[in-house]
Design a protein around this motif. Sequence first.
Motif, short mmCIF file in Angstrom:
data_model
loop_
_atom_site.label_atom_id
_atom_site.label_comp_id
_atom_site.label_asym_id
_atom_site.label_seq_id
_atom_site.Cartn_x
_atom_site.Cartn_y
_atom_site.Cartn_z
N ALA A 105 0.83 -1.21 0.00
CA ALA A 105 0.00 0.00 0.00
C ALA A 105 0.85 1.25 0.00
CB ALA A 105 -0.92 0.00 1.21
N PRO A 106 0.76 2.10 -1.05
CA PRO A 106 1.41 3.41 -1.00
C PRO A 106 0.72 4.29 0.02
CG PRO A 106 0.05 3.24 -2.96
CD PRO A 106 0.03 1.90 -2.31
N ASP A 107 1.30 5.47 0.28
CA ASP A 107 0.81 6.28 1.39
C ASP A 107 -0.67 6.64 1.29
OD1 ASP A 107 1.20 7.97 -0.77
OD2 ASP A 107 2.49 9.38 0.28
N VAL A 108 -1.14 6.95 0.08
CA VAL A 108 -2.55 7.35 -0.06
C VAL A 108 -3.47 6.18 0.28
CG1 VAL A 108 -4.32 8.15 -1.68
CG2 VAL A 108 -1.98 9.03 -1.84
N LEU A 109 -3.18 5.00 -0.26
CA LEU A 109 -4.00 3.84 0.03
C LEU A 109 -3.88 3.43 1.49
CD1 LEU A 109 -5.86 1.58 -0.90
CD2 LEU A 109 -3.84 0.31 -1.67
N ALA A 110 -2.69 3.55 2.05
CA ALA A 110 -2.51 3.21 3.47
C ALA A 110 -3.37 4.11 4.36
CB ALA A 110 -1.03 3.34 3.84
N ASP A 111 -3.40 5.40 4.06
CA ASP A 111 -4.25 6.32 4.82
C ASP A 111 -5.72 5.93 4.67
OD1 ASP A 111 -2.10 7.75 5.64
OD2 ASP A 111 -2.48 9.51 4.40
N TRP A 112 -6.10 5.57 3.46
CA TRP A 112 -7.49 5.22 3.18
C TRP A 112 -7.92 3.99 3.98
CZ3 TRP A 112 -9.52 4.19 -2.49
CH2 TRP A 112 -10.90 4.45 -2.52
N LEU A 113 -7.03 2.99 4.04
CA LEU A 113 -7.35 1.74 4.72
C LEU A 113 -7.03 1.79 6.22
CD1 LEU A 113 -6.03 -0.83 2.09
CD2 LEU A 113 -8.42 -0.38 2.66
N GLY A 114 -6.31 2.84 6.66
CA GLY A 114 -5.94 2.93 8.06
C GLY A 114 -4.87 1.94 8.46
N PRO A 116 -0.35 0.93 8.05
CA PRO A 116 0.95 1.55 7.79
C PRO A 116 1.30 1.51 6.30
CG PRO A 116 1.09 0.04 9.65
CD PRO A 116 -0.23 -0.20 9.00
N THR A 117 1.99 2.54 5.82
CA THR A 117 2.45 2.57 4.45
C THR A 117 3.34 1.36 4.16
OG1 THR A 117 2.41 4.98 4.39
CG2 THR A 117 3.81 3.89 2.77
N GLY A 118 3.12 0.74 3.02
CA GLY A 118 3.88 -0.44 2.64
C GLY A 118 3.28 -1.75 3.08
#
Length: 253
Positions: A105-114, A116-118
């Motif tokens: 998950a890149p940062d945008v998707l990580a934020d969306w899913l709640g 950590p990035t990666g």
Amino acid sequence: MPVPSPIPQVRASDARRVRDLLRIAIAGRRGLRGLLPREDELMIGYGVPRSSVRAALALLSEEGLLRPGPAAHRIVAEPDYPGRTSVVADPGERPRPLERSGIAAPDVLADWLGIPTGSPCLRVECVARTAGGGVVLETHYVAAPAAADLLTVPDTGPFDRLLAEAQLRPDVIRARSGPVPADPDAATLLGVPAGTPLLGVERTLSGPDGRVLAAGVLRARPGALGHPARDQPESSARTASSESASAAVLSGR
């Protein structure tokens, strides 16, 4: 199986994925200060070759959201999401599967899913018939442990039904929607000319504990029946009056 792209040597699903997530980043601004990251930074962050990054940026430029610059693309407009309509797949029709793959998950998707990035997450893409007689291109993202539960269910029905069969029933469904033009690949999949206005939907499905079970980007062909998010078929679903922190990027706030 992945769909060929009209742009040579570019996987269509990669270009769509980067385009969709950058679109969400632009809508939320996420500290971008009017500029997207440079191409090499996007390559690393999204795990795709430069050709896929350039294809995604070209699609966003065609939408009028970006202007190419000497070092990076400048944001010149934000996506318009005036509605909170979602799209319901026909439960009696089996979708056409396109891809099921794992991504970091890149940062945008990580934020969306709640998450950590990666973090690893499952990406599911399909074309489905809608309850209103239209067609919708669906891209869903599911993080662990929900992804592991989903993979135990045979891929034989609409995504929301698969969630229910995996005992992943959402308690809160948030959606925002607006018109988006059909890019060449989506146009081919949905059977419309490129540039045709589609109903674009971005949504999150959250459990009773507030954890995001899945996030998705939907592109529906004209004729698809849209429903307010509060009218989703899950009996436990409800529309929240306030946005949670994990859905902040979806709300654009």
